[in-house]
Design an enzyme around this catalytic site. Sequence first.
Site, PDB file in Angstrom:
ATOM      1  CD  GLU B  50       2.658  -4.427  -1.997  1.00 19.59           C
ATOM      2  OE1 GLU B  50       2.483  -4.073  -3.173  1.00 19.59           O
ATOM      3  OE2 GLU B  50       1.824  -4.225  -1.087  1.00 19.59           O
ATOM      4  CG  ASP B  61      -3.847  -0.066   5.355  1.00 19.90           C
ATOM      5  OD1 ASP B  61      -3.948  -0.654   4.268  1.00 19.90           O
ATOM      6  OD2 ASP B  61      -2.779   0.400   5.776  1.00 19.90           O
TER       7      ASP B  61
END
Lengths: 406, 279
Positions: B50, B61
């Site tokens: 990723e 996040d």
Amino acid sequence: MNETPLPNSFRSGPDEDGRFGIFGGRFVAETLMPLILELQEEWDRAKTDPEFQKELAHLGTHYIGRPSPLYFAERLTEHLGGAKIYFKREELNHTGSHKINNCIGQILLAKRMGKTRIIAETGAGQHGVASATVAARFGLPCVVYMGATDVERQAPNVFRMKLLGAEVKSVTAGNGTLKDAMNEALRDWVTNVDDTYYLIGTAAGPHPYPEMVRDFQAVIGQETREQILAAEGRLPDLIIAAVGGGSNAIGIFHPFLDDKDVQLVGVEAGGHGLEGDEHCASITAGSPGVLHGNRTYLLQDHDGQILEGHSISAGLDYPGIGPEHSWLHSIGRVEYTPIMDNEALEAFQLLTRVEGIIPALEPSHAIAEVIKRAPKMGKDQIIVMNLSGRGDKDIFTVGKILGMGL
Amino acid sequence: MTARMDKKFAELKAAGRPALVTYFMGGDPDYETSLEIMKALPASGADVIELGAPFSDPMADGPAIQLAGQRSLKGGHSLAKTLQMARDFRKGDDTTPIVIMGYYNPIYVYGVDRFLDEALEAGIDGLIIVDLPAEMDDELCIPARSRDINFIRLTTPTTDAKRLPKVLDNTSGFVYYVSMTGITGSALPDTTKIADAVNRIKASTDLPVCVGFGVKTAEHARLIGASADGVVVGTAIVNQVATSLDKDGQATADTVQSVATFVRGLATGVRSARLVAAE
């Protein structure tokens, strides 16, 4: 060229996906999607529920102090020598700004949904204070996220929130302003999905927030309409409001959107000027993008990274704007124009001395636009300006700039 | 390209072990170091990469990935450079699937068609775009699928049985199960609950199901890999980068090596997952 025809009414949006033209939508993480759908269902039920509307109206009258007066600013009118100037006195509301209109509505919704914890983001602290206030009124714990820079420049409001029993969490990421506070509130929400209600303070974010906040704030425009008809027997020629996220502006504009003869002007924070990055004029100097759940005009670089704006007024210090404003701009129904920090500061002082009203720095931007336009208009013409908040919270900021120690 | 991803998961299925999916932030702390990290991932046992695309406002996040994104952007990284990194990587590796993970705005501003055309040409196999739920499929998911790029969707503990089919519809490559309601880098919840959720999703799809958020150690990887088709590790890798930097935030001689060593440990974890499960 295929231009989309203008709608029959400017007041019918958003569509079922939360779109105003290409703006709006639901750009959120999957974790939040079920919550937003649940909120939308509850909101759809509440807005047509007479009991909900009754409770909202009752609290509006007895807790907020509605209707707020529509005041003829005789001395300012005389001073500027042109159009008659009226102020919609939202600064007289409980907690000192229009923010409480939305907070009362949303906390009633939170209660209906069985939520037991309130979170909110705040810039100037007006929404934080209003959120802490309604949380106290309904006995729910409240966490307010506030950028570290704003915590510093809006100390009186931080103290108010704490007095009201809210926990104020200072956010140091980025520039420590409203955008960063909103990121942090979204992180809290995504972590505490079961019990937490996110009380967004402006007409932005994922659907249904822009519509819901607008509808709670539209009481400003509805009252204005009745009041100006009673006072003058006709609608105003011009309505002016300051725009950060844009909740006070959409609140006063919305009931007038289909009155073609009523000109509508939203005033953005021009900061130090539009040439560099030291401003918050999302529409005048930004471009469409996706942030905080909606597509709207944003201040961003060529790579789609969001810029930190600047405004003397913490409440306008946000690099985006509510999606309905972006749409109203794109179809040309509302004109958006910037006012610089120094112009707002001058307007702040003028209003204080001429009318004996200390305005917040946010509506001081709208006053500055009134000062520009009123002298050019005829004495038989009418301007209504939304005086969205009082300036008690700003006296320290202004004192510092004017070199007067407090 | 969808074939590379499908082939990889088919191979792993035949080998009887879960995939190790590794996230790193492109451009953190600089382009060259970051490219070396990317190359070191498959060499250290990672199966799928990723490639994090930095965004100024990463709402889903935690602090570790947010700071990594800030370092990357400060070093002049951009979406164009993220694509360039994939191109450079592909010069030496044509089998490891690459998934770009990030937020929609940089892609929207770049131009969806332009981005997808360039992504395909750069050797990108899939996209994970955090702020594009199924309701927004017309924006990027449908255009990506029409170009043979996988669109990998996140499913979460809040995705109930009623909603799951909508989320799985149009998903391809693999399904990414977010182990918790929360942000990246939080604590890992009860692994039996995760296994239940994975089995629930698997009953509704033939796609591989990978689990991420909160996976920090080889032991976590082993436990989760017992039920999942893949284990995603992100924050813990980004932390390896962060702790290796000097006081000015620059890469040191240890930066690439510390990531490689850490990933080798995780690789051991996923390789022992099914052995334990079979006991």
